[in-house]
Design an enzyme around this catalytic site. Structure first.
Site, mmCIF file in Angstrom:
data_model
loop_
_atom_site.group_PDB
_atom_site.id
_atom_site.type_symbol
_atom_site.label_atom_id
_atom_site.label_comp_id
_atom_site.label_asym_id
_atom_site.label_seq_id
_atom_site.Cartn_x
_atom_site.Cartn_y
_atom_site.Cartn_z
ATOM 1 N N ARG A 54 -1.473 -9.130 13.090
ATOM 2 C CA ARG A 54 -1.880 -8.014 12.229
ATOM 3 C C ARG A 54 -2.819 -8.508 11.133
ATOM 4 O O ARG A 54 -3.786 -7.827 10.783
ATOM 5 C CB ARG A 54 -0.647 -7.349 11.599
ATOM 6 C CG ARG A 54 0.221 -6.630 12.615
ATOM 7 C CD ARG A 54 1.578 -6.285 12.037
ATOM 8 N NE ARG A 54 1.498 -5.251 10.999
ATOM 9 C CZ ARG A 54 2.473 -4.992 10.136
ATOM 10 N NH1 ARG A 54 3.581 -5.716 10.154
ATOM 11 N NH2 ARG A 54 2.336 -4.029 9.252
ATOM 12 N N ARG A 99 11.598 -8.088 5.930
ATOM 13 C CA ARG A 99 11.920 -6.656 5.836
ATOM 14 C C ARG A 99 12.951 -6.247 6.885
ATOM 15 O O ARG A 99 12.873 -6.626 8.039
ATOM 16 C CB ARG A 99 10.662 -5.807 6.046
ATOM 17 C CG ARG A 99 9.684 -5.911 4.919
ATOM 18 C CD ARG A 99 8.809 -4.679 4.821
ATOM 19 N NE ARG A 99 8.009 -4.435 6.009
ATOM 20 C CZ ARG A 99 6.934 -3.639 6.014
ATOM 21 N NH1 ARG A 99 6.557 -3.027 4.915
ATOM 22 N NH2 ARG A 99 6.257 -3.462 7.121
ATOM 23 N N ARG A 154 11.423 -4.136 12.226
ATOM 24 C CA ARG A 154 10.390 -3.471 13.037
ATOM 25 C C ARG A 154 9.757 -4.500 13.963
ATOM 26 O O ARG A 154 9.522 -5.642 13.555
ATOM 27 C CB ARG A 154 9.306 -2.878 12.139
ATOM 28 C CG ARG A 154 9.816 -1.720 11.333
ATOM 29 C CD ARG A 154 8.715 -0.704 11.062
ATOM 30 N NE ARG A 154 9.308 0.461 10.419
ATOM 31 C CZ ARG A 154 9.320 0.677 9.100
ATOM 32 N NH1 ARG A 154 8.725 -0.158 8.286
ATOM 33 N NH2 ARG A 154 9.912 1.726 8.590
ATOM 34 N N ARG A 190 -9.282 1.975 8.846
ATOM 35 C CA ARG A 190 -8.992 0.560 9.051
ATOM 36 C C ARG A 190 -10.168 -0.166 9.675
ATOM 37 O O ARG A 190 -10.155 -1.382 9.784
ATOM 38 C CB ARG A 190 -7.802 0.430 9.996
ATOM 39 C CG ARG A 190 -6.572 0.026 9.267
ATOM 40 C CD ARG A 190 -5.425 -0.228 10.191
ATOM 41 N NE ARG A 190 -4.215 -0.201 9.387
ATOM 42 C CZ ARG A 190 -3.001 -0.152 9.887
ATOM 43 N NH1 ARG A 190 -2.836 -0.108 11.183
ATOM 44 N NH2 ARG A 190 -1.974 -0.147 9.091
ATOM 45 N N LYS A 229 0.817 -1.209 0.000
ATOM 46 C CA LYS A 229 0.000 0.000 0.000
ATOM 47 C C LYS A 229 0.859 1.271 0.000
ATOM 48 O O LYS A 229 0.565 2.208 -0.730
ATOM 49 C CB LYS A 229 -0.899 0.057 1.242
ATOM 50 C CG LYS A 229 -2.130 -0.813 1.187
ATOM 51 C CD LYS A 229 -3.142 -0.415 2.279
ATOM 52 C CE LYS A 229 -2.576 -0.487 3.691
ATOM 53 N NZ LYS A 229 -2.266 -1.858 4.143
#
Ligand SMILES: [Zn+2]
Length: 225
Positions: A179, A135, A168, A96, A21
């Site tokens: 999530r 990531r 992260r 959201r 996104k």
């Protein structure tokens, strides 16, 4: 409905964490010359500044939970009210939940405005998990890497500045699962709402970012080059 590029356009990007996104929102914002408003960035800034709001947000994010609607609504509305967003925006990470969508509707209708399109980026969950868990980023210079797709020359070390790379806290696999569950429970109902409103543009989010952007540009009036 917005016309040609430059006329202004109000867009929301929807999709699970890890569908790209942010990358697409930045590309769209660049094409139309409007701000890319990422709630992730807004909240990270709040966390970095360390104010009471930021500390509250940090604790919630680290548990893999969603920030309460009223809290995030406050942050987003402040950003939307700035001058550069008067002609439009590309919202990334908000709304959201149905509650946040209500907040956004009220905010816009209070100004005689409405959304033009809601872009839903779709990627299979196993692909999302692999993307997110790999990531890595550099605290010092902001460079980003992926353990498999764009690894640094030396494992764990930034090519650009030599700092140690980090993951992260919300990209750890157990937190990713949380999530994705939160997305299924809370964000997926938005898809129906925006489809019923005739605003939804579903986009296949697999493949290279340029390919995905091509699909978006072809599917959203006002974004064609
Ligand atoms: Zn670096």
């Amino acid at each position: 409905m917005s016309g040609a590029v430059g006329a202004g356009i109000r867009l929301v990007l929807l999709g699970a964490p890890g569908v790209g996104k942010g990358t697409q929102a930045a590309a769209i914002a660049g094409r139309v010359g409007l701000p890319h408003i990422s709630t992730g960035d807004l909240l990270r800034t709040a966390i970095r500044e360390g104010a009471p709001l930021g500390r509250k947000v940090a604790a919630i994010v680290e548990r893999g939970e969603l920030v309460p609607d009223a809290l995030i609504g406050e942050v987003v509305e402040e950003r939307l009210s700035r001058k550069d967003a008067a002609r439009g925006f590309v919202l990334d990470g908000f709304p959201r939940t149905l509650g946040q969508a209500d907040l956004l509707d009220r905010y816009l209708s209070g100004r005689g405005q409405s959304l033009d399109r809601v872009i839903l980026i779709e990627v299979p969950e196993p692909v999302i998990i692999e993307r997110l868990a790999g990531r890595r980023f550099c605290d010092r210079c902001g460079a980003t890497y992926h353990a498999r797709y764009s690894p640094p020359k030396v494992e764990g070390i930034c090519d650009r500045c030599g700092a140690e790379l980090r993951q992260r806290p919300d990209d750890v696999e157990a937190v990713i699962a949380e999530r994705l569950k939160a997305y299924r429970d809370q964000t997926a109902p938005l898809v129906k709402r925006y489809r019923d409103a005739g605003l939804l543009v579903p986009i296949d989010g697999t493949g290279r970012p340029e390919e995905v952007f091509g699909r978006i540009a072809a599917g959203v009036p006002g974004l064609r080059a």
